[in-house]
Design a protein around this motif. Structure first.
Motif, PDB file in Angstrom:
ATOM      1  N   ALA A 173     -64.318  24.645-103.219  1.00 38.47           N
ATOM      2  CA  ALA A 173     -63.758  26.033-102.344  1.00 38.47           C
ATOM      3  C   ALA A 173     -64.965  27.206-102.357  1.00 38.47           C
ATOM      4  O   ALA A 173     -64.430  27.802-101.597  1.00 38.47           O
ATOM      5  N   LEU A 174     -65.563  27.343-103.650  1.00 36.53           N
ATOM      6  CA  LEU A 174     -66.347  28.134-103.746  1.00 36.53           C
ATOM      7  C   LEU A 174     -66.692  28.423-101.829  1.00 36.53           C
ATOM      8  O   LEU A 174     -67.440  29.666-101.259  1.00 36.53           O
ATOM      9  N   ARG A 175     -68.097  27.131-101.291  1.00 35.93           N
ATOM     10  CA  ARG A 175     -68.514  26.975-100.145  1.00 35.93           C
ATOM     11  C   ARG A 175     -67.686  27.901 -99.257  1.00 35.93           C
ATOM     12  O   ARG A 175     -67.978  28.437 -98.023  1.00 35.93           O
ATOM     13  N   GLY A 176     -66.776  27.110 -98.742  1.00 35.76           N
ATOM     14  CA  GLY A 176     -65.254  26.955 -98.109  1.00 35.76           C
ATOM     15  C   GLY A 176     -65.795  28.715 -97.415  1.00 35.76           C
ATOM     16  O   GLY A 176     -65.574  29.187 -96.913  1.00 35.76           O
ATOM     17  N   TRP A 177     -64.809  29.483 -99.437  1.00 37.73           N
ATOM     18  CA  TRP A 177     -64.025  30.782 -99.552  1.00 37.73           C
ATOM     19  C   TRP A 177     -65.338  31.309 -98.359  1.00 37.73           C
ATOM     20  O   TRP A 177     -65.198  32.267 -97.815  1.00 37.73           O
ATOM     21  N   ALA A 178     -66.855  31.432 -99.143  1.00 36.27           N
ATOM     22  CA  ALA A 178     -67.488  32.513 -98.656  1.00 36.27           C
ATOM     23  C   ALA A 178     -67.837  32.332 -97.273  1.00 36.27           C
ATOM     24  O   ALA A 178     -68.411  33.067 -97.174  1.00 36.27           O
ATOM     25  N   ALA A 179     -68.177  30.930 -96.789  1.00 33.30           N
ATOM     26  CA  ALA A 179     -68.628  30.712 -95.483  1.00 33.30           C
ATOM     27  C   ALA A 179     -67.164  31.204 -94.087  1.00 33.30           C
ATOM     28  O   ALA A 179     -67.674  31.682 -92.965  1.00 33.30           O
ATOM     29  N   THR A 185     -62.071  38.065-100.068  1.00 35.40           N
ATOM     30  CA  THR A 185     -60.997  38.173-101.032  1.00 35.40           C
ATOM     31  C   THR A 185     -60.908  36.393-102.130  1.00 35.40           C
ATOM     32  O   THR A 185     -60.497  35.859-101.881  1.00 35.40           O
ATOM     33  N   LEU A 186     -59.553  37.651-103.159  1.00 35.52           N
ATOM     34  CA  LEU A 186     -59.786  37.163-104.451  1.00 35.52           C
ATOM     35  C   LEU A 186     -57.933  35.853-103.961  1.00 35.52           C
ATOM     36  O   LEU A 186     -58.532  34.682-104.405  1.00 35.52           O
ATOM     37  N   ASP A 187     -57.452  36.806-102.869  1.00 41.31           N
ATOM     38  CA  ASP A 187     -56.344  35.892-102.233  1.00 41.31           C
ATOM     39  C   ASP A 187     -56.937  34.563-101.644  1.00 41.31           C
ATOM     40  O   ASP A 187     -56.473  33.525-101.665  1.00 41.31           O
ATOM     41  N   GLY A 188     -57.703  34.551-101.098  1.00 44.01           N
ATOM     42  CA  GLY A 188     -58.883  33.802 -99.712  1.00 44.01           C
ATOM     43  C   GLY A 188     -59.153  32.542-101.072  1.00 44.01           C
ATOM     44  O   GLY A 188     -59.435  31.759-100.854  1.00 44.01           O
ATOM     45  N   LEU A 189     -59.745  33.120-102.301  1.00 44.30           N
ATOM     46  CA  LEU A 189     -60.519  32.442-103.298  1.00 44.30           C
ATOM     47  C   LEU A 189     -59.795  31.055-103.324  1.00 44.30           C
ATOM     48  O   LEU A 189     -59.857  30.126-103.543  1.00 44.30           O
ATOM     49  N   VAL A 190     -57.991  31.948-104.243  1.00 41.56           N
ATOM     50  CA  VAL A 190     -57.400  31.170-104.264  1.00 41.56           C
ATOM     51  C   VAL A 190     -56.795  30.527-103.806  1.00 41.56           C
ATOM     52  O   VAL A 190     -56.497  29.040-104.365  1.00 41.56           O
ATOM     53  N   THR A 191     -56.187  30.823-102.707  1.00 43.01           N
ATOM     54  CA  THR A 191     -56.165  29.545-101.377  1.00 43.01           C
ATOM     55  C   THR A 191     -57.354  28.249-101.567  1.00 43.01           C
ATOM     56  O   THR A 191     -56.060  27.564-101.218  1.00 43.01           O
ATOM     57  N   GLU A 192     -58.072  28.641-100.978  1.00 40.50           N
ATOM     58  CA  GLU A 192     -59.289  27.580-100.859  1.00 40.50           C
ATOM     59  C   GLU A 192     -59.002  26.351-102.072  1.00 40.50           C
ATOM     60  O   GLU A 192     -59.594  25.482-101.998  1.00 40.50           O
ATOM     61  N   LEU A 193     -59.216  26.915-103.430  1.00 37.96           N
ATOM     62  CA  LEU A 193     -59.006  26.654-104.507  1.00 37.96           C
ATOM     63  C   LEU A 193     -58.183  25.203-104.584  1.00 37.96           C
ATOM     64  O   LEU A 193     -58.062  24.007-104.912  1.00 37.96           O
ATOM     65  N   ARG A 194     -56.420  26.050-104.250  1.00 40.43           N
ATOM     66  CA  ARG A 194     -55.841  25.502-104.255  1.00 40.43           C
ATOM     67  C   ARG A 194     -55.305  24.828-103.065  1.00 40.43           C
ATOM     68  O   ARG A 194     -55.126  22.677-103.252  1.00 40.43           O
ATOM     69  N   ALA A 195     -55.941  24.990-102.163  1.00 40.93           N
ATOM     70  CA  ALA A 195     -56.424  24.018-101.279  1.00 40.93           C
ATOM     71  C   ALA A 195     -57.202  22.759-101.299  1.00 40.93           C
ATOM     72  O   ALA A 195     -56.968  21.089-101.271  1.00 40.93           O
ATOM     73  N   VAL A 196     -58.205  22.412-101.550  1.00 47.87           N
ATOM     74  CA  VAL A 196     -59.512  21.434-102.408  1.00 47.87           C
ATOM     75  C   VAL A 196     -58.974  20.891-103.336  1.00 47.87           C
ATOM     76  O   VAL A 196     -58.996  19.447-103.183  1.00 47.87           O
ATOM     77  N   PHE A 197     -57.561  21.308-104.487  1.00 46.53           N
ATOM     78  CA  PHE A 197     -57.137  20.373-105.603  1.00 46.53           C
ATOM     79  C   PHE A 197     -56.715  19.994-105.211  1.00 46.53           C
ATOM     80  O   PHE A 197     -56.237  17.993-105.864  1.00 46.53           O
TER      81      PHE A 197
END
Length: 213
Positions: A173-179, A185-197
């Motif tokens: 999720a961290l890699r996808g969020w940064a790329a 943003t925080l919302d983007g990181l949370v969204t990416e985490l939920r998607a990967v989970f």
């Protein structure tokens, strides 16, 4: 206890630590990790080396501080998390999402620090190596906590496998969020985490077979 309720001495320590992290990440990003000496960093913040070493063991640790703070806080959360009745991995994922949102409560600074720290780790072998060592130690602490709280012996591999899945999902999720964004943003990181989970269960049974056309 929130920072503004701490004694003045503790608030000053937290401010010094945050200034060291922010300054270090900025200098490392601008000039390169190996091009910034510890003397230069301390001079920029106007602190002594002794003060630096009261807060961090190395340049690698100060560069990794934003994510290390997240995982250290999460470890404390897992000590109190309700276990039993739900998959342990689901409990860990919920705790991770809550910890990320808590870390960002102080403002957007943490998100910016995470972005810089992640980028530095990707291009600096010594920071990456430090991160692997931290991950190994922290995973062992998580595993011990889960085993103790669930009454499991050392032969049961499920706690460590659940932790390894959490760590792998977080880094994906961290890699996808940064790329995916110029200004994550925080919302983007949370969204990416939920998607990967959400795709972790499918990843466990993934065969790679192509669907019929």
């Amino acid at each position: 206890m929130t920072a503004d309720l701490l004694p003045l001495r503790e608030r000053k320590k937290l401010k010094t630590r945050a200034t060291l992290v922010d300054t270090a990440l900025t200098l490392f990003a601008e000039r390169g990790f190996d091009q910034v000496t510890l003397d230069e960093l301390c001079a920029e913040v106007e602190v002594s080396k002794r003060t630096f070493f009261r807060n961090f063991a190395s340049k690698e640790e100060v560069a990794s501080a934003p994510l290390e703070a997240l995982w250290t806080g999460l470890l404390g959360d897992v000590e109190q998390a309700p276990l039993g009745g739900r998959p342990v991995l689901a409990v860990l994922q919920d705790a991770m999402l809550a910890a990320v949102e808590r870390m960002a409560e102080g403002g957007p600074e943490w998100v910016a620090r995470v972005r810089l720290s992640h980028e530095l780790s990707q291009r600096t072998p010594s920071i990456a190596a430090h991160g692997l060592q931290f991950c190994d130690r922290t995973s062992a602490a998580f595993e011990a906590t889960l085993r103790r709280r669930l009454g499991l012996d050392a032969r049961d591999q499920r706690p460590r496998l659940a932790l390894d899945l959490l760590v792998a999902a977080f880094h994906a999720a961290l890699r996808g969020w940064a790329a995916r964004s110029a200004e994550p943003t925080l919302d983007g990181l949370v969204t990416e985490l939920r998607a990967v989970f959400a795709v972790v269960p499918a990843a466990v049974t993934f065969t790679g077979d192509r669907p019929d056309s």
